[in-house]
Design a protein around this motif. Structure first.
Motif, PDB file in Angstrom:
ATOM      1  N   PHE A 130      11.627  22.596 -12.533  1.00 32.59           N
ATOM      2  CA  PHE A 130      12.080  21.303 -13.038  1.00 32.59           C
ATOM      3  C   PHE A 130      10.932  20.510 -13.647  1.00 32.59           C
ATOM      4  O   PHE A 130      11.105  19.827 -14.656  1.00 32.59           O
ATOM      5  N   ALA A 131       9.760  20.571 -13.021  1.00 29.48           N
ATOM      6  CA  ALA A 131       8.617  19.858 -13.599  1.00 29.48           C
ATOM      7  C   ALA A 131       8.276  20.432 -14.967  1.00 29.48           C
ATOM      8  O   ALA A 131       7.956  19.684 -15.905  1.00 29.48           O
ATOM      9  N   ASP A 132       8.350  21.762 -15.090  1.00 27.26           N
ATOM     10  CA  ASP A 132       8.117  22.393 -16.384  1.00 27.26           C
ATOM     11  C   ASP A 132       9.182  21.947 -17.389  1.00 27.26           C
ATOM     12  O   ASP A 132       8.875  21.631 -18.548  1.00 27.26           O
ATOM     13  N   LEU A 184      16.234  26.756 -17.094  1.00 25.67           N
ATOM     14  CA  LEU A 184      16.937  25.472 -17.068  1.00 25.67           C
ATOM     15  C   LEU A 184      17.309  25.023 -18.473  1.00 25.67           C
ATOM     16  O   LEU A 184      18.398  24.472 -18.697  1.00 25.67           O
ATOM     17  N   ASN A 185      16.436  25.249 -19.433  1.00 26.07           N
ATOM     18  CA  ASN A 185      16.746  24.884 -20.811  1.00 26.07           C
ATOM     19  C   ASN A 185      17.911  25.711 -21.334  1.00 26.07           C
ATOM     20  O   ASN A 185      18.777  25.211 -22.065  1.00 26.07           O
ATOM     21  N   ARG A 190      21.030  24.302 -19.822  1.00 23.84           N
ATOM     22  CA  ARG A 190      21.388  23.061 -20.520  1.00 23.84           C
ATOM     23  C   ARG A 190      22.147  23.385 -21.810  1.00 23.84           C
ATOM     24  O   ARG A 190      23.152  22.737 -22.132  1.00 23.84           O
ATOM     25  N   ASN A 191      21.680  24.373 -22.537  1.00 23.37           N
ATOM     26  CA  ASN A 191      22.337  24.748 -23.778  1.00 23.37           C
ATOM     27  C   ASN A 191      23.733  25.295 -23.522  1.00 23.37           C
ATOM     28  O   ASN A 191      24.691  24.977 -24.252  1.00 23.37           O
ATOM     29  N   TYR A 192      23.873  26.097 -22.483  1.00 18.98           N
ATOM     30  CA  TYR A 192      25.177  26.711 -22.187  1.00 18.98           C
ATOM     31  C   TYR A 192      26.196  25.666 -21.738  1.00 18.98           C
ATOM     32  O   TYR A 192      27.335  25.654 -22.224  1.00 18.98           O
ATOM     33  N   LEU A 193      25.801  24.789 -20.831  1.00 22.66           N
ATOM     34  CA  LEU A 193      26.745  23.804 -20.295  1.00 22.66           C
ATOM     35  C   LEU A 193      26.973  22.637 -21.238  1.00 22.66           C
ATOM     36  O   LEU A 193      28.021  21.985 -21.193  1.00 22.66           O
ATOM     37  N   PHE A 220      25.297  19.191 -17.974  1.00 22.36           N
ATOM     38  CA  PHE A 220      24.035  19.566 -17.332  1.00 22.36           C
ATOM     39  C   PHE A 220      23.414  18.370 -16.610  1.00 22.36           C
ATOM     40  O   PHE A 220      23.049  18.467 -15.427  1.00 22.36           O
ATOM     41  N   TYR A 221      23.308  17.249 -17.286  1.00 24.06           N
ATOM     42  CA  TYR A 221      22.665  16.098 -16.651  1.00 24.06           C
ATOM     43  C   TYR A 221      23.550  15.481 -15.566  1.00 24.06           C
ATOM     44  O   TYR A 221      23.040  14.927 -14.590  1.00 24.06           O
ATOM     45  N   ARG A 222      24.859  15.599 -15.715  1.00 25.03           N
ATOM     46  CA  ARG A 222      25.739  15.177 -14.622  1.00 25.03           C
ATOM     47  C   ARG A 222      25.484  16.056 -13.388  1.00 25.03           C
ATOM     48  O   ARG A 222      25.442  15.559 -12.260  1.00 25.03           O
TER      49      ARG A 222
END
Length: 829
Positions: free
Chosen positions: A361-363, A425-426, A429-432, A437-439
């Motif tokens: 997540f930090a990355d 994670l990226n 984010r693209n898939y969802l 994703f942020y929810r």
């Protein structure tokens, strides 16, 4: 925690030496699951509740005299025993406090672990408080590397001139128990109160708020810091020293920057983005910054990249020269640690096996900050560089993101947990889609606030937000190892007017499920197709009225994959000018650089010299050198077209790193026509530009370069220092050694690595034995102190050469010193 000591330094040493064998890339290789026992999450027998410390410091002995009151309670089952981690301490007393009185308890201690027999059986939710009187001796710990000492005394006897006296701590992964007894595991959380008695002239920093200060009338002061929200023991921190405090704020909360006096004037340049970043992360997570304050501090001789201690992030030494900031672009270290305040501190990985919940997540936080602050090209460059860092070490493909088969906690800190995890994670984010994703992130943070979590809880939060089953994604990307290796081929059928795309996964092991976009450019239009790759070989066919100019697989450029894309050069040329993303242009530039005799490729390369993104301008400048040694050897038409553009970039580009790269490309020509350009560039506020210019002058007029180098001795850093030292090493001698020696001693580690290669020859050939011994001692110190960062073999290489050179000069004293230095590095922990 930002890891510089292995990943970045390994790459740096390889860059300097041109060798792939000097360092092991990334972190220590984890053994395969078959030879390493399952690493279970540490059972919670007792829970930490509150930790109170009263600390005094013996600067001469480098001891911490501590008194601790630690409150605990059984997690669920009744117990009459307690185990605490306590490394290398003298334990004077352990008592349970009952009715205000201390009742001594029986305990055993093996220098690592305290096993305590309690005064009775305690039931669930029944709290008890122990008093522990102890002395921590971190410098005397055995069988550990320097980065595991937990607490550090910097120049405590003031023996090193112009170096501050400091004390600071480093807890992750298991260093806190080297300065106070605790249950040193990430699935524990506790509030705390830390009292420090220090020389009154010094400033202190710790977690939470400064609750009290008391002047003791004997030249000391006692500060009390209170952390009133629970956090993990590895996130405890203290720092003591001569720091200036720059006071900033965010929504009324304190945001303070602690810096050495020489760096303090540049506090805004160093940390000034912090309030904006706090606001941005608060909005994207839907969770306002959860702590009462935030502080950032720069300390000397730091053993890591940076550390996200709760409310008080620690960095290494910070800049103190305004010119140095002229070369800083897209630095994400600040944001990496800040995003940890949500992911790692607010919600903590329950075990080091689940470290992805902190570091990935930090990355990822670095990526979204770059998007927000500097645009998508900057973020995509960062994503690509991280992916290449992960792919560059073949051992990474053997390790799952959630790894229950690690030998030691520090084995979890690697290119999988950091770079690969951030890119996973990226991809998610693209898939969802960003809203879902942020929810999901918001649900995860709220559900697990002030607790520890594992990756399945992230999955459940994402499923709740999106309504989609994500077991397939987590099974492949979190619990499986490796990545797809894609081979992409194309076939156009003019008779049926169909375009076929062949996708083959050639990796060993699992076949990945890959949702992706494919863009087809034909007849001046772009059609997007959403597809799922599910098999080892998949084929997709589309009907178009004309042969496509470009078929762009993984059009969003998000796959965590190694791709061989067999496009034609014409397709790549079209891609550069028509596809929108950083990687579209990057791939086209790569293809063009390998086909420099082609007119279309030349068109791409010349256009890329003026690309809108500075990173791609730098890339193409580098490729003009790299393909055939340097620009003198490239295609004549390309060179003639490129040189006027390079001159303009060297003179006028708004990015100093591009300017410097353009100058470096002109240097091998040794053309006196550029001498005035180089001399003008020497006046640049950028050390990168000035350093490149001085190298250029040295190629044309070495005598003039020597004079100019002398005039620049009072103000130089980084590349400019390297240029001066290179000139002195090549054209000077022992008369220049005092300057070289002084600069080497005060340089940061990265500069020392660069300077070593330049000065080793001079150390080997100087007539002055005293100077040779000075140089040998400095190289030894770097090799010993940073051996755990992989620098030892690099220093041994040069010390071996120096030893041989000194022997040829019949300087037995220096030759022996070099041999002793090699042995000291080999023997260092």
């Amino acid at each position: 925690m930002k890891q510089l000591k292995i990943g970045t330094l390994a790459g740096l040493v390889m860059l300097v030496t041109g060798s792939q064998n000097i360092l092991m890339a990334q972190t220590a290789t984890t053994e395969h699951a078959s030879s390493v026992d399952y690493r279970e999450t540490t059972p919670k027998i007792n829970d930490l509740v509150h930790t109170k410390l009263d600390l005094h410091f013996d600067y001469k002995k480098r001891y911490v005299y501590g008194k601790e009151w630690v409150t605990l309670m059984p997690h669920f089952y009744p117990t009459d025993t307690l185990r605490l981690d306590a490394k290398g301490m003298d334990i004077k007393d352990i008592s349970v406090i009952k009715n205000g009185l201390n009742k001594p308890l029986h305990f055993t201690y093996d220098s690592l672990s305290l096993n305590i027999t309690l005064d009775k059986v305690y039931q669930r939710n029944e709290k008890y408080t122990l008093y522990i009187d102890y002395t921590a001796k971190p410098g005397q710990l055995k069988n550990v590397t320097r980065d595991q000492h937990g607490i550090y005394f910097v120049n405590p006897d003031s023996s090193e001139k112009d170096k501050p006296v400091q004390i600071w701590s480093q807890g992750e992964p298991e260093g806190s128990s080297a300065w106070f007894p605790t249950i040193d595991h990430p699935n524990q959380k506790t509030t705390d109160e830390i009292t420090m008695t220090v020389p009154a002239k010094y400033v202190t920093l710790s977690n939470g708020r400064l609750a009290a200060q008391k002047n003791n009338g004997d030249g000391t002061r006692t500060d009390t810091w209170k952390m009133e929200l629970p956090h993990a023991p590895y996130l405890f921190m203290i720092a003591i020293g001569d720091f200036h405090i720059y006071k900033d704020h965010w929504r009324g909360k304190e945001v303070n920057y602690y810096l050495e006096p020489k760096s303090a004037p540049f506090a805004k340049e160093i940390f000034g983005d912090t309030p904006e970043a706090i606001e941005f992360f608060s909005k994207v997570t839907g969770i306002d910054f959860p702590w009462n304050k935030y502080a950032e501090i720069g300390v000397r001789d730091y053993v890591s990249g940076a550390m996200e201690n709760t409310t008080a992030t620690m960095f290494g030494e910070q800049g103190h020269n305004k010119r140095a900031f002229a070369d800083r672009y897209y630095d994400t270290g600040l944001e990496h640690e800040l995003f940890h305040q949500w992911f790692g501190d607010y919600v903590t990985a329950e075990s080091w096996s689940n470290l992805t919940l902190n570091e990935s997540f930090a990355d990822f936080g670095e990526v979204i900050w770059l998007e927000h602050k500097y645009g998508k090209d900057a973020a995509d460059e960062h994503l690509h560089n991280g992916l290449q860092g992960y792919l560059s070490n073949s051992e990474n493909a053997k390790k799952p993101l959630v790894n229950f088969y690690i030998k030691r906690a520090k084995d979890a800190f690697n290119g999988v947990t950091y770079q690969k995890g951030g890119r996973i994670l990226n991809m998610l984010r693209n898939y969802l889609g960003e809203p879902a994703f942020y929810r999901g992130l918001n649900i995860y943070l709220k559900t697990n606030a002030f607790k520890s979590a594992e990756a399945q809880q992230l999955r459940l939060a994402m499923e709740e937000a999106s309504g989609l089953d994500l077991n397939w994604f987590f099974n492949e990307w979190y619990y499986g190892a490796g990545h797809p290796i894609l081979n992409i081929n194309y076939k156009w059928n003019d008779t049926t007017k169909t375009q076929t795309i062949y996708l083959q996964q050639t990796q060993d092991g699992q076949v990945f499920t890959l949702p992706m976009a494919i863009d087809v450019y034909a007849n001046g239009k772009k059609e997007r197709y959403k597809v799922w790759v599910r098999d080892r070989a998949d084929t997709f066919t589309y009907k178009t009225t004309a042969k496509p100019d470009l078929v762009n697989v993984d059009a969003d450029k998000v796959l965590v994959a190694q791709k061989t894309d067999n496009k034609t050069l014409a397709a790549y040329v079209f891609q550069y000018f028509n596809a929108p993303l950083y990687l579209d242009r990057f791939e086209a530039i790569d293809a063009a650089a390998k086909n420099q005799d082609d007119k279309g490729a030349q068109k791409v390369l010349i256009a890329a010299l003026n690309d809108k993104f500075s990173g791609l301008r730098q890339k193409v400048i580098g490729l003009l050198n790299a393909q055939k040694e340097d620009i003198r050897n490239i295609n004549a038409d390309l060179k003639n077209a490129a040189l006027p553009v390079l001159v303009k970039l060297a003179q006028n580009d708004d990015n100093n790193l591009v300017k410097a790269a353009a100058i470096r490309t002109l240097v091998p020509l040794k053309d006196s026509a550029y001498l005035d350009l180089f001399k003008q560039a020497l006046n640049s506020p950028s050390y990168e530009v000035a350093g490149a210019a001085l190298f250029g002058i040295a190629q044309i007029d070495p005598a003039e370069a020597m004079k100019l180098a002398k005039s620049l001795e009072s103000d130089n850093e980084g590349t400019l220092t390297q240029a001066i030292v290179a000139i002195y090493s090549a054209s000077g001698g022992q008369a220049q050694w005092p300057f070289i020696y002084a600069r080497f001693k005060t340089s940061n580690l990265q500069d020392k690595i660069h300077l070593t290669q330049k000065i080793a020859g001079l150390i080997g050939r100087m007539d002055n034995t005293e100077y040779a011994l000075q140089g040998i001692e400095q190289l030894k110190l770097v090799g010993v102190n940073y051996k755990s960062a992989g620098v030892g073999p690099f220093m041994i290489r040069f010390l071996t050469s120096i030893k041989e050179q000194r022997a040829k000069l019949n300087d037995a004293v220096s030759a022996k010193a070099a041999d002793d230095a090699i042995k000291a590095i080999n023997d260092a922990k």
